[in-house]
Design a protein around this motif. Structure first.
Motif, PDB file in Angstrom:
ATOM      1  N   ASP A  11      10.800  32.473  67.880  1.00  0.00           N
ATOM      2  CA  ASP A  11      10.707  33.974  67.703  1.00  0.00           C
ATOM      3  C   ASP A  11       9.283  34.843  67.647  1.00  0.00           C
ATOM      4  O   ASP A  11       9.154  35.943  67.793  1.00  0.00           O
ATOM      5  CB  ASP A  11      11.397  34.218  66.104  1.00  0.00           C
ATOM      6  N   TYR A  12       8.458  33.687  67.048  1.00  0.00           N
ATOM      7  CA  TYR A  12       6.931  34.149  66.884  1.00  0.00           C
ATOM      8  C   TYR A  12       6.313  34.582  68.266  1.00  0.00           C
ATOM      9  O   TYR A  12       5.783  35.573  68.525  1.00  0.00           O
ATOM     10  CB  TYR A  12       6.183  33.028  66.121  1.00  0.00           C
ATOM     11  N   LEU A  13       6.554  33.673  69.152  1.00  0.00           N
ATOM     12  CA  LEU A  13       5.874  33.647  70.772  1.00  0.00           C
ATOM     13  C   LEU A  13       6.361  34.833  71.347  1.00  0.00           C
ATOM     14  O   LEU A  13       5.889  35.645  71.994  1.00  0.00           O
ATOM     15  CB  LEU A  13       6.393  32.556  71.442  1.00  0.00           C
ATOM     16  N   LYS A  14       7.795  35.273  70.909  1.00  0.00           N
ATOM     17  CA  LYS A  14       8.486  36.203  71.629  1.00  0.00           C
ATOM     18  C   LYS A  14       8.073  37.857  71.082  1.00  0.00           C
ATOM     19  O   LYS A  14       7.883  38.887  71.981  1.00  0.00           O
ATOM     20  CB  LYS A  14      10.005  36.377  71.471  1.00  0.00           C
ATOM     21  N   LEU A  18       1.146  36.362  73.041  1.00  0.00           N
ATOM     22  CA  LEU A  18      -0.095  36.103  73.242  1.00  0.00           C
ATOM     23  C   LEU A  18      -0.202  35.814  74.883  1.00  0.00           C
ATOM     24  O   LEU A  18       0.757  35.179  75.306  1.00  0.00           O
ATOM     25  CB  LEU A  18      -0.179  34.743  72.382  1.00  0.00           C
ATOM     26  N   LYS A  19      -1.636  35.769  75.181  1.00  0.00           N
ATOM     27  CA  LYS A  19      -1.896  35.272  76.376  1.00  0.00           C
ATOM     28  C   LYS A  19      -1.921  33.699  76.521  1.00  0.00           C
ATOM     29  O   LYS A  19      -2.351  32.869  75.749  1.00  0.00           O
ATOM     30  CB  LYS A  19      -3.295  35.746  76.955  1.00  0.00           C
ATOM     31  N   THR A  20      -1.034  33.302  77.739  1.00  0.00           N
ATOM     32  CA  THR A  20      -0.940  31.643  77.768  1.00  0.00           C
ATOM     33  C   THR A  20      -2.086  30.969  77.687  1.00  0.00           C
ATOM     34  O   THR A  20      -2.396  30.000  77.061  1.00  0.00           O
ATOM     35  CB  THR A  20      -0.217  31.323  79.174  1.00  0.00           C
ATOM     36  N   ASN A  87      -7.275  34.985  69.136  1.00  0.00           N
ATOM     37  CA  ASN A  87      -5.803  35.289  69.190  1.00  0.00           C
ATOM     38  C   ASN A  87      -5.479  36.215  67.866  1.00  0.00           C
ATOM     39  O   ASN A  87      -4.404  36.924  68.153  1.00  0.00           O
ATOM     40  CB  ASN A  87      -5.381  34.141  69.068  1.00  0.00           C
ATOM     41  N   MET A  88      -6.217  36.060  66.908  1.00  0.00           N
ATOM     42  CA  MET A  88      -6.046  36.832  65.648  1.00  0.00           C
ATOM     43  C   MET A  88      -5.856  38.308  65.779  1.00  0.00           C
ATOM     44  O   MET A  88      -4.964  39.207  65.749  1.00  0.00           O
ATOM     45  CB  MET A  88      -6.698  36.281  64.458  1.00  0.00           C
ATOM     46  N   ASN A  89      -7.011  38.689  66.287  1.00  0.00           N
ATOM     47  CA  ASN A  89      -7.650  40.131  66.732  1.00  0.00           C
ATOM     48  C   ASN A  89      -6.481  40.498  67.733  1.00  0.00           C
ATOM     49  O   ASN A  89      -5.990  41.926  67.540  1.00  0.00           O
ATOM     50  CB  ASN A  89      -8.872  40.152  67.253  1.00  0.00           C
ATOM     51  N   TYR A  90      -6.216  39.729  68.770  1.00  0.00           N
ATOM     52  CA  TYR A  90      -5.346  40.035  69.877  1.00  0.00           C
ATOM     53  C   TYR A  90      -3.816  40.593  69.334  1.00  0.00           C
ATOM     54  O   TYR A  90      -3.214  41.425  69.563  1.00  0.00           O
ATOM     55  CB  TYR A  90      -5.207  39.146  70.963  1.00  0.00           C
ATOM     56  N   MET A 133      -0.353  32.685  63.025  1.00  0.00           N
ATOM     57  CA  MET A 133       0.627  31.616  63.504  1.00  0.00           C
ATOM     58  C   MET A 133       0.333  30.480  64.413  1.00  0.00           C
ATOM     59  O   MET A 133       0.583  29.534  64.524  1.00  0.00           O
ATOM     60  CB  MET A 133       1.961  32.362  63.683  1.00  0.00           C
ATOM     61  N   ASN A 134      -0.405  31.147  65.483  1.00  0.00           N
ATOM     62  CA  ASN A 134      -0.705  30.335  66.530  1.00  0.00           C
ATOM     63  C   ASN A 134      -1.510  29.092  66.343  1.00  0.00           C
ATOM     64  O   ASN A 134      -1.187  27.849  66.643  1.00  0.00           O
ATOM     65  CB  ASN A 134      -1.433  30.986  67.659  1.00  0.00           C
ATOM     66  N   ASP A 135      -2.498  29.324  64.990  1.00  0.00           N
ATOM     67  CA  ASP A 135      -3.332  28.091  64.793  1.00  0.00           C
ATOM     68  C   ASP A 135      -2.348  27.225  64.072  1.00  0.00           C
ATOM     69  O   ASP A 135      -2.881  26.097  64.053  1.00  0.00           O
ATOM     70  CB  ASP A 135      -4.299  28.847  64.071  1.00  0.00           C
TER      71      ASP A 135
END
Length: 580
Positions: A11-14, A18-20, A87-90, A133-135
């Motif tokens: 759900d988060y990635l959707k 984010l850029k792979t 990633n956070m800023n993006y 979340m990504n981190d």
């Protein structure tokens, strides 16, 4: 549990999109810096081993290796921090734009399903949590890998030591995980009460004048206290499980550390291990506690972020009654408006029935009727917030839904009962429409507010407090009218604009309408008998139908509803919160 977290991450990635390549870099940098952190105790044990053996050259080589591993660890950690920030800023930038774009397009029912307080909390905190979340995902993946590697290394030295640490890991993770689930459950409860509190508090601040007038403050404070008590109850329960997580698990750590030390002593006395292995096992036990804490903290954060993801998705997935508009670009508009057999149903309830009305250029039309008669819905249709269930609304014989948004917003403009003024100068408030100073002054003169602005210390550069709270309601309304005039709209909708005006300012409105009539088509909703008389024609609505149309003289003689509306000296029966 694995399936649960897999769904969280999916759900988060959707949502984040984010850029792979940056996700991959984040995971790889975490892999390396955590991998190097595992090697540090191992290399340190080699230094101790060779020192105890009196091997100076290997001690120096091991020391150099330790320095190299430490440098590589810090480089990897630095890269991880940098990519985390990116990633956070993006994510924050992307999600903020998504939410704002959604809010621009929602219908009037949106805040019935999602409160204003919740919307603000989502923008202010939920999106920031999602950016983290990504981190957290990379921390979980690498944390699991760290724990496995440490247990394998310890098993290489002694299987029973590894077994003690495996049992410790299982019990520690179980207790922490149960506590974190409870914490997350009550965190959601706390968040719901926080949203309710923020929403009600915002409403109280917005309507403070009316609340004091009707002596409602005590009851509203009582409602706030009820919400606050629920908040406190849920927060205390959350803190209870927090205490279990952060304090009681320490007991588990100390018990297993005691057992570990006893067994290490037995092994040392029996000559089965040397001091370097002792230091290695003790260090890895400390590291294991840290790894597990980081892992559980990350899984807990993921669970919390999942709540934030769901809250933001609730906003983005809200199904508005989206109105489809065209791309027609027309320059010259005569501004003749016509309703042709227009009916409107919302949730199977008929709001308007078979409305037929033609409004000519430079005509002033007044829409009157009891609360709930459909006046506001006529305006909502003209503003294209809804589409008619049947019939058609035209502007110069062109369906209003055929115009592009940019063109139509320049043709039709509205002045609301409670216009919004930004916390900036009068000049900047007007700049949103037209930054030409001469045009601004001319518009303010037409609206009758220029002379007042000139009396202010800084004139047009006077800073207005939030929502214009340092000027009167009438002055704020006049600035809003000037802003509408500045838009050069051909059709002006006046939505009961005298509601917030003082008697002296309200007396100026008929003159203002007569001035605007020369260049505009004016349609107004009003409850004021004196203002009804200004109109060229008056449309009397009753239960969503046109009951009668005529001028003041005609209607006062023949129409009972209009006679009753004229006899009213105040809108007390309708009330200041009339939504129609």
């Amino acid at each position: 549990m694995i399936k649960e977290y897999r769904n969280f991450i999916k759900d988060y990635l959707k949502l984040a999109e984010l850029k792979t390549k940056y996700v991959v870099i984040n995971i790889l940098s975490a892999f390396f810096y955590k991998g190097f952190s595992i090697l540090l105790p191992l290399v340190a044990s080699l230094i101790i081993k060779y020192l105890t053996q009196g091997d100076a050259s290997m001690s120096y080589i091991s020391l150099g290796l330790f320095l190299l591993v430490y440098i590589l660890y810090n480089i990897s950690l630095y890269i991880n921090y940098k990519i985390y920030g990116f990633n956070m800023n993006y994510c924050y930038d992307k999600l903020t734009k998504k939410v704002l774009n959604k809010l621009i397009g929602v219908d009037n029912n949106f805040t019935r399903f999602i409160s204003k307080g919740r919307i603000m909390n989502s923008i202010n905190s939920d999106i920031i949590k999602i950016g983290d979340m990504n981190d957290r995902i990379s921390e979980v993946l690498m944390g699991i890998l760290q724990i496995i590697v440490v247990l394998v290394i310890v098993a290489f030295y002694n299987i029973y030591l590894a077994l003690i640490l495996i049992i410790f890991t299982f019990i520690y993770i179980s207790v922490r995980n149960i506590s974190d689930r409870k914490i997350n459950y009550y965190h959601n409860k706390v968040q719901i009460q926080d949203d309710k509190y923020s929403t009600l508090l915002t409403q109280i601040i917005s309507g403070l004048q009316e609340i004091k007038t009707f002596n409602m403050l005590e009851k509203l404070v009582g409602k706030l206290n009820v919400i606050q008590n629920k908040f406190t109850k849920f927060y205390r329960t959350k803190r209870y499980y927090w205490t279990i997580r952060d304090n009681d698990v320490k007991v588990i750590t100390y018990i297993f550390r005691f057992l570990l030390y006893i067994y290490l002593i037995v092994l040392m006395i029996g000559g089965k291990i040397d001091v370097s292995v002792l230091v290695l096992i003790v260090s890895y036990h400390e590291y294991l506690v840290t790894y597990i804490n980081d892992l559980i903290s990350s899984t807990s954060t993921i669970r919390e972020v999942n709540t934030a993801v769901n809250r933001v998705n609730d906003i983005l997935n809200y199904n508005s009654n989206e109105v489809k508009v065209g791309t027609l670009d027309v320059k010259d508009i005569y501004s003749m408006v016509e309703f042709k057999n227009v009916s409107l149903k919302i949730k199977n309830k008929e709001i308007l029935h078979n409305i037929n009305l033609k409004i000519d250029h430079n005509e002033v039309i007044s829409i009157v009727g009891e609360a709930g008669s459909g006046k506001t819905m006529l305006f909502n249709l003209l503003l294209r917030l809804f589409e008619p269930t049947n019939g058609k609304i035209t502007l110069d014989n062109i369906d209003i839904y055929d115009f592009s948004n940019d063109v139509y917003s320049n043709i039709v403009s509205v002045v609301n009962q409670k216009p919004f003024i930004f916390n900036m100068s009068i000049r900047k408030n007007l700049n949103f429409v037209d930054s030409n100073i001469e045009h601004q002054i001319e518009a303010c003169k037409k609206a009758g507010i220029h002379d007042f602005i000139q009396t202010l210390p800084n004139g047009y550069n006077t800073i207005l407090r939030e929502n214009g709270s340092n000027i009167s309601g009438g002055q704020k309304q006049m600035i809003s009218i000037a802003r509408t005039i500045l838009s050069e709209a051909e059709v002006i909708l006046l939505d009961d604009i005298t509601t917030s005006l003082d008697p002296d300012t309200a007396k100026l409105v008929p003159k203002l309408i007569n001035r605007l009539k020369k260049d505009h088509t004016i349609i107004m909703i009003t409850k004021k008998p004196d203002l009804m008389k200004v109109a060229d024609r008056i449309v009397v609505l009753d239960n969503g139908r046109i009951n009668d149309i005529g001028n003041h003289k005609e209607l006062i003689e023949r129409n009972e509803i209009y006679q009753m509306l004229q006899s009213r000296k105040s809108p007390s029966r309708i009330g200041v919160f009339d939504n129609d």
